[in-house]
Motif scaffolding. Structure first.
Motif, PDB file in Angstrom:
ATOM      1  N   LYS A   6     -10.167  12.516   7.134  1.00 32.72           N
ATOM      2  CA  LYS A   6      -8.841  11.887   7.045  1.00 32.72           C
ATOM      3  C   LYS A   6      -8.285  11.607   8.436  1.00 32.72           C
ATOM      4  O   LYS A   6      -7.712  10.539   8.678  1.00 32.72           O
ATOM      5  N   ASP A   7      -8.437  12.555   9.348  1.00 35.06           N
ATOM      6  CA  ASP A   7      -7.945  12.361  10.713  1.00 35.06           C
ATOM      7  C   ASP A   7      -8.651  11.195  11.399  1.00 35.06           C
ATOM      8  O   ASP A   7      -8.024  10.386  12.091  1.00 35.06           O
ATOM      9  N   ILE A   8      -9.962  11.105  11.221  1.00 30.32           N
ATOM     10  CA  ILE A   8     -10.730  10.010  11.820  1.00 30.32           C
ATOM     11  C   ILE A   8     -10.276   8.673  11.229  1.00 30.32           C
ATOM     12  O   ILE A   8     -10.093   7.697  11.952  1.00 30.32           O
ATOM     13  N   TYR A  37     -15.455  -1.218   4.805  1.00 30.05           N
ATOM     14  CA  TYR A  37     -14.585  -0.837   5.919  1.00 30.05           C
ATOM     15  C   TYR A  37     -13.314  -0.159   5.400  1.00 30.05           C
ATOM     16  O   TYR A  37     -12.881   0.871   5.937  1.00 30.05           O
ATOM     17  N   LEU A  38     -12.708  -0.713   4.364  1.00 29.21           N
ATOM     18  CA  LEU A  38     -11.470  -0.147   3.824  1.00 29.21           C
ATOM     19  C   LEU A  38     -11.681   1.266   3.280  1.00 29.21           C
ATOM     20  O   LEU A  38     -10.795   2.111   3.386  1.00 29.21           O
ATOM     21  N   LYS A  39     -12.850   1.526   2.704  1.00 29.01           N
ATOM     22  CA  LYS A  39     -13.147   2.886   2.237  1.00 29.01           C
ATOM     23  C   LYS A  39     -13.132   3.871   3.400  1.00 29.01           C
ATOM     24  O   LYS A  39     -12.656   4.988   3.276  1.00 29.01           O
ATOM     25  N   TYR A  40     -13.662   3.440   4.556  1.00 27.29           N
ATOM     26  CA  TYR A  40     -13.663   4.299   5.737  1.00 27.29           C
ATOM     27  C   TYR A  40     -12.250   4.475   6.283  1.00 27.29           C
ATOM     28  O   TYR A  40     -11.813   5.583   6.580  1.00 27.29           O
ATOM     29  N   GLU A  41     -11.526   3.377   6.389  1.00 29.17           N
ATOM     30  CA  GLU A  41     -10.183   3.427   6.963  1.00 29.17           C
ATOM     31  C   GLU A  41      -9.217   4.202   6.072  1.00 29.17           C
ATOM     32  O   GLU A  41      -8.250   4.792   6.547  1.00 29.17           O
ATOM     33  N   ASN A  42      -9.456   4.213   4.778  1.00 27.32           N
ATOM     34  CA  ASN A  42      -8.591   4.929   3.835  1.00 27.32           C
ATOM     35  C   ASN A  42      -9.114   6.314   3.482  1.00 27.32           C
ATOM     36  O   ASN A  42      -8.626   6.947   2.550  1.00 27.32           O
ATOM     37  N   ILE A  66     -12.246   8.839  18.904  1.00 26.94           N
ATOM     38  CA  ILE A  66     -12.150   8.618  17.460  1.00 26.94           C
ATOM     39  C   ILE A  66     -12.343   9.935  16.711  1.00 26.94           C
ATOM     40  O   ILE A  66     -11.645  10.220  15.744  1.00 26.94           O
ATOM     41  N   LEU A  67     -13.266  10.763  17.169  1.00 22.41           N
ATOM     42  CA  LEU A  67     -13.558  12.019  16.476  1.00 22.41           C
ATOM     43  C   LEU A  67     -12.472  13.070  16.662  1.00 22.41           C
ATOM     44  O   LEU A  67     -12.173  13.827  15.738  1.00 22.41           O
ATOM     45  N   THR A  68     -11.882  13.135  17.865  1.00 23.51           N
ATOM     46  CA  THR A  68     -10.963  14.240  18.168  1.00 23.51           C
ATOM     47  C   THR A  68      -9.528  13.818  18.448  1.00 23.51           C
ATOM     48  O   THR A  68      -8.630  14.650  18.432  1.00 23.51           O
TER      49      THR A  68
END
Length: 182
Positions: A6-8, A37-42, A66-68
Motif C-alpha cells: 500500500k505504501d509503495i 498499472y491501475l491495479k499496482y497504483e491502487n 519508491i520502496l522506502t
C-alpha cells in the motif's frame, strides 16, 4: 495487501500526480496496459520488481525512494551488514534483499534472493543484463527454452530481456546473488 504494498502504491501514485501524467501515459511508457498499472497504483496487486525498475527509471528516481519513501544518500561507498539489506517482498516465490540500497544513482542492483521450493514463479523479463551466483542449495534457471542447473559456486550471465525464472530444486530452499545491470 500488506502495508508495504500500500505504501509503495501511494508513492507511485504521488509520483504520477507530481509529474502531471495520466495513468495511461505512465502505463504506456513502462510497457504495460492501463488496467494492470491501475491495479499496482491502487494496491490491488503486488508490483513485480521489473515494473518497479521501469517506474523508477521513468520518473528518474532511485528505486529505494519508491520502496522506502527516502532517497539513498551515499555516493562513494555503501556498506551493508549481513541481514541488514532492504527486504523487497514482491512475490511469494522469491525473497529479495537489496544489498546496495543506500547507494545513490546505482548502475547495478545487487540482490540476495531466496527461492521457496513450494512455489513456482512465472517467467519475467526486464531491461538490461543479469548475473546469478548460486550460494546455497540447488536451483534451476530457465531462460527462454534453455534450462541450467546451478549448485553453489556456479554462475550464469544472461540477457534479462529474455523471459526467465529461477526455481529451487530437491524440495529445499536455494539462495543466490543476482546482479542486475540497470
Amino acid at each position: 495487501m500488506n502495508e508495504k504494498v500500500k505504501d509503495i502504491a501511494v508513492r507511485i501514485k504521488g509520483l504520477r500526480l507530481l509529474a502531471g501524467e495520466s495513468e495511461k501515459t505512465v502505463a504506456d511508457a513502462i510497457g504495460i496496459n492501463v488496467d494492470e498499472y491501475l491495479k499496482y497504483e491502487n494496491a490491488e496487486d503486488d508490483i513485480p520488481v521489473s515494473i518497479l525498475y521501469e517506474i523508477a527509471e521513468y520518473y528518474k528516481v532511485d528505486m529505494t525512494e519508491i520502496l522506502t519513501g527516502t532517497s539513498p544518500k551515499l555516493h562513494d561507498i555503501s556498506f551493508v551488514k549481513k541481514g541488514e539489506g532492504l527486504k523487497v517482498e514482491r512475490f511469494d516465490q522469491y525473497k529479495f534483499e537489496s544489498l546496495a540500497y543506500k547507494y545513490s544513482n546505482r548502475k547495478i542492483e545487487p540482490l540476495l534472493v531466496e527461492l521457496d521450493p513450494e512455489n513456482s514463479p512465472e517467467l519475467v523479463s526486464h531491461k538490461g543484463q543479469e548475473f546469478n551466483y548460486c550460494l546455497e542449495g540447488k536451483m534451476q534457471v530457465i531462460i527462454g527454452k534453455e534450462s541450467f542447473i546451478m549448485e553453489p559456486g556456479d554462475s550464469l550471465y544472461f540477457n534479462s530481456t529474455l523471459p526467465h525464472k529461477q526455481l529451487a530444486l530437491d524440495g529445499k530452499p536455494a539462495k543466490f546473488v543476482t546482479i542486475i545491470l540497470l
